[in-house]
Design a protein around this motif. Structure first.
Motif: not given
Length: 400
Positions: A12-13, A228-229, A318-319, A334-335
């Motif tokens: 989605l990201g 993570g935000l 989303f990441y 990251w990949t």
């Protein structure tokens, strides 16, 4: 930890990242620096602070708990990432979308994925990567080996996609090549793409540097998937600094600063807009407007730029959610992100007929590259969730 949910979130990201530039095509009679900065205010300032504030607990208290070093390194790596983002445009200028994206993201994927775990192994006491897993620890387990294999397959897929882009440009007639890529230069493009990819990978380093922010947010009883935000406002402030300075300099240099509030565009800027054209349309000169309409669609321009900027932010919204589901193998996030960007960016390329007229070989290569990238995301998901897979296949016996 749910690696399969993590893969979906990263996809989605990637969809958001591969799609964010589409709304900019609706911008009319604004120069690149104008609509890029307006969109960037949503990407790097408004959305990060708004989502972090409303979806996590005690955002400002969490940030006040952090050491100066944590905030400074997170900001600094964000600043370096911003330099990579700026040179991405030059990569497209010299290599074109297909080849430029493949080369730049190839470097970005390699450095952003592998440098943190390798650096953790070489300098285990460096606090920036204190919460990372070293490459040696990863390689010792079956799940880690499968995850690394997925990373390698992803690199192969990116290489195939880049070669497909190179083949497309190579087979294109010189006249057509100059028409679509007016300043094509392979040597300049490779140098710029290398710098762009390495600098852009600093985003992954900034996420590692900001992990203590995530931990503090979790301690403040934030739902784990949103932890993570809170690091994003600090990180993206660094990227905003780079882009703000550059866009303002371009506004001054090109005399386009008036466009933010003006209702009509100057004739020399009448051809500007989100299509990326650098040349005035036929029949329009610097001294006369011909039949061209000089009225700026101010409200639509702001709306399209805001939509583009917000869509861009959602890639890391989303990441960060996906990274929370990857456990100690979050370096592989990251990949997954790079792979999904190329997949969806290529999809938009097909929709906008960028591959029209390419040879069968180029089409087969890009199709093979996309399939390889999809396979890599499946392998990484299987590697991260290997223990769960084995527990499902071979459940423990009652005696155990």
């Amino acid at each position: 930890m749910n690696p399969f949910l993590g893969v979906v979130l990263h996809w989605l990201g990637g969809l958001a990242s591969g799609s964010f530039y589409v709304p900019y095509k609706g911008v009319k009679k604004w120069s690149w620096e104008t609509y890029w900065l307006v969109g960037g205010c949503f990407s790097w300032i408004i959305c990060p602070w708004a989502f972090a504030y409303f979806m996590t607990n005690d955002l400002f208290g969490v940030l006040r708990q952090q050491t100066f070093g944590t905030l400074a390194w997170t900001y600094f790596f964000g600043f370096l990432w911003g330099l990579g983002g700026l040179t991405y445009g030059l990569t497209m200028r010299y290599l074109g979308l297909s080849l430029g994206t493949g080369v730049a993201l190839g470097y970005c994927a390699a450095f952003g994925t592998l440098v943190p775990p390798i650096f953790k192994w070489l300098t285990p006491d460096f606090f920036v990567f204190a919460n990372s897993t070293s490459i040696v620890e990863v390689a010792k387990t079956t799940s880690g080996q499968i995850t690394l294999a997925g990373v390698v397959v992803c690199m192969l897929g990116i290489a195939i996609a880049a070669f497909a882009g190179y083949t497309k440009e190579l087979q294109m007639p010189e006249e057509q090549k100059k028409k679509t890529i007016k300043e094509f230069s392979f040597k300049k493009g490779i140098l710029v793409a290398t710098f762009c990819g390495i600098m852009s990978a600093c985003f992954a380093f900034a996420l590692q540097a900001g992990k203590s922010i995530n931990a503090a947010s979790l301690a403040a009883h934030t739902n784990p998937i949103w932890t993570g935000l809170p690091a994003l406002p600090v990180l993206l402030l660094g990227g905003f600094t780079t882009n703000f300075v550059w866009c303002v300099l371009l506004n001054v240099k090109n005399g386009t600063g008036y466009q933010y509030l003006a209702s009509h565009v100057k004739i020399q800027h009448a051809h500007h807009g989100g299509t990326g054209s650098e040349h005035a349309p036929a029949g329009v000169s610097a001294t006369g407007s011909g039949d061209i309409d000089l009225k700026i669609p101010v409200l639509p321009n702001y709306l399209f730029s805001a939509l583009a900027g917000t869509t861009w932010y959602f890639q890391f919204f989303f990441y960060t959610m996906g990274a929370t589901q990857m456990g100690k193998y979050d370096f592989a996030s990251w990949t997954l992100h790079m792979a999904s960007i190329i997949i969806f960016a290529t999809m938009w390329g097909w929709i906008f007929h960028e591959w029209k007229g390419s040879s069968k070989k180029a089409h087969l290569l890009i199709a093979g590259g996309i399939l390889t990238l999809i396979l890599s995301t499946c392998i990484i998901g299987a590697g991260v969730g290997w223990d769960k897979i084995m527990a499902f296949i071979q459940p423990p016996s009652a005696s155990q």
